[in-house]
Scaffold this motif. Structure first.
Motif, PDB file in Angstrom:
ATOM      1  N   THR A 188      24.240  49.236   9.691  1.00  0.00           N
ATOM      2  CA  THR A 188      25.325  48.313  10.030  1.00  0.00           C
ATOM      3  C   THR A 188      26.622  48.642   9.313  1.00  0.00           C
ATOM      4  O   THR A 188      27.715  48.540   9.871  1.00  0.00           O
ATOM      5  N   ILE A 223      29.188  51.332  10.854  1.00  0.00           N
ATOM      6  CA  ILE A 223      29.722  51.142  12.199  1.00  0.00           C
ATOM      7  C   ILE A 223      31.201  51.528  12.288  1.00  0.00           C
ATOM      8  O   ILE A 223      31.630  52.205  13.232  1.00  0.00           O
ATOM      9  N   LYS A 277      32.889  54.502  14.655  1.00  0.00           N
ATOM     10  CA  LYS A 277      33.969  54.311  15.627  1.00  0.00           C
ATOM     11  C   LYS A 277      34.982  55.457  15.510  1.00  0.00           C
ATOM     12  O   LYS A 277      35.390  56.046  16.530  1.00  0.00           O
ATOM     13  N   THR A 327      22.380  45.100  14.812  1.00  0.00           N
ATOM     14  CA  THR A 327      22.888  46.457  14.560  1.00  0.00           C
ATOM     15  C   THR A 327      22.949  47.242  15.855  1.00  0.00           C
ATOM     16  O   THR A 327      23.946  47.921  16.136  1.00  0.00           O
ATOM     17  N   LYS A 362      25.859  46.225  17.996  1.00  0.00           N
ATOM     18  CA  LYS A 362      27.121  46.852  17.577  1.00  0.00           C
ATOM     19  C   LYS A 362      27.178  48.323  17.989  1.00  0.00           C
ATOM     20  O   LYS A 362      28.238  48.828  18.365  1.00  0.00           O
ATOM     21  N   ILE A 363      26.043  49.006  17.909  1.00  0.00           N
ATOM     22  CA  ILE A 363      26.007  50.422  18.315  1.00  0.00           C
ATOM     23  C   ILE A 363      26.317  50.553  19.801  1.00  0.00           C
ATOM     24  O   ILE A 363      27.136  51.394  20.208  1.00  0.00           O
ATOM     25  N   LEU A 392      29.964  49.931  20.475  1.00  0.00           N
ATOM     26  CA  LEU A 392      30.752  51.116  20.106  1.00  0.00           C
ATOM     27  C   LEU A 392      30.732  52.155  21.212  1.00  0.00           C
ATOM     28  O   LEU A 392      31.766  52.710  21.590  1.00  0.00           O
TER      29      LEU A 392
END
Length: 363
Positions: free
Chosen positions: A244, A247, A251, A274, A277-278, A281
């Motif tokens: 996490t 991240i 990016k 997590t 968020k991946i 992205l």
């Protein structure tokens, strides 16, 4: 086939017949594997010198019989690739002859045991100096005993494997390998890998950072990611462990590495957010060339997050997707099948085992 049979006169005769059938003036071999404890002097077989006159590759153990070794050395001047299994004892120091004989040695692989004969390793590493300007591929399963890496100025491919010995690999700090194109590592500390990447000259296309060192933290992982996106503008394939707290740097990596087309993400954080968020992205910042994905985790992502990832991939190149270790239910497979049918996913592979796929085997 007869290697493990009990030796007697009949077996010996069979060996002789087989060797003479294979090794003669009517045959040419480019690759030769010598098994451990092999003691037959094949160089004495009539026609052997012609048979191995175009030898390119040799694999053998460093405890090799001296008579066999001397005979091989006389036939290996065309050898380009050498694999040596370094024993923990009974190493034959005459192996230097085999290393120094080839006119041009390009690929070298040193495979060591957990217990290391350091004085012997020093001898064989020093024997490579003659080939230092020619070696383009170097693979080693321990931290080098000498500064041999610093002499390999034309190296294109470097593979490092610590075998979980938790060595420091300080030899990589400030090491300059300007023409390096492929870097693969296993259980090597992130900080020294970052230093190595920072001293390359922008030619890296493939990076595999597998099983990072147990002492690595989020700070060192972020430094490694920064080193990659600041120094690898033409990067095409990447395998990386993230969590996490990485991240934000990921990016920047996606924004800066616009030639990336294959990405392996290893994430063992037991938190479904997590993966949320991946995926977010990748939806927002994935380079246009990126379409090959491999996700490795022992904790599954949310079904809704995976669906959202697919839905937002509609106007991009169909993805090749591999999932490793995640415990998927039928709902996940049904979802993926739906997106295979509508062309979002071109091909899909799933494996629940704890054995990794080949890094970039997308077939």
């Amino acid at each position: 086939m007869i290697y493990f049979l009990q030796e007697d006169s009949t077996i010996s005769n069979i060996k002789i017949v087989i060797f003479n059938l294979l090794i003669n003036e009517n045959a040419r071999f480019t690759h030769l594997y010598i098994p451990r404890e092999f003691d037959y002097q094949i160089h004495l077989i009539p026609g052997a010198k012609y048979c191995f006159s175009q030898l390119e590759f040799l694999h053998c153990n460093t405890s090799i019989n001296t008579n066999v070794l001397i005979g091989l050395a006389g036939m290996c001047d065309t050898m380009r690739k050498l694999e040596l299994c370094i024993e923990k004892f009974d190493n034959n120091r005459e192996i230097v002859r085999l290393i120094e004989t080839p006119k041009k040695l390009y690929n070298v692989y040193f495979l060591t045991n957990i217990e290391i004969d350091e004085p012997f390793c020093e001898i064989i590493e020093n024997s490579l100096i003659k080939h230092s300007n020619n070696i383009q591929w170097f693979k080693i399963t321990k931290q080098p005993t000498t500064n041999i890496l610093s002499s390999l100025k034309n190296l294109r491919i470097l593979e490092l494997d610590d075998k979980f010995r938790q060595m420091k690999w300080d030899c990589l700090i400030n090491l300059s390998l300007p023409y390096l194109q492929i870097l693969k590592s296993r259980s090597v500390p992130n900080n020294v890998l970052a230093s190595l990447i920072e001293n390359t000259k922008g030619f890296l296309t493939d990076i595999v950072i597998d099983f990072t060192d147990f002492l690595d933290d989020d700070i060192s992982n972020n430094r490694l990611i920064r080193a990659i996106y600041k120094n690898c503008p033409i990067l095409e394939y990447l395998l990386l462990n993230i969590n996490t707290l990485n991240i934000l740097e990921m990016k920047s990596l996606l924004i800066n590495c616009q030639y990336l087309n294959g990405l392996v993400i290893v994430c063992f954080v037991r938190d479904q957010t997590t993966w949320d968020k991946i995926f977010e992205l990748l939806i927002n910042y994935a380079p246009k060339n990126l379409f090959k994905f491999k996700f490795v985790s022992d904790f599954e992502c949310k079904l809704e997050s995976l669906k959202n990832f697919f839905d937002n991939w509609k106007h991009r190149k169909s993805m090749s997707l591999q999932i490793h270790e995640m415990h998927f239910t039928d709902d996940y497979f049904n979802l993926i099948e739906k997106y295979i049918k509508n062309g979002i996913v071109k091909n899909f592979r799933y494996d629940l085992s704890n054995i990794f796929f080949d890094e970039f085997d997308w077939n």
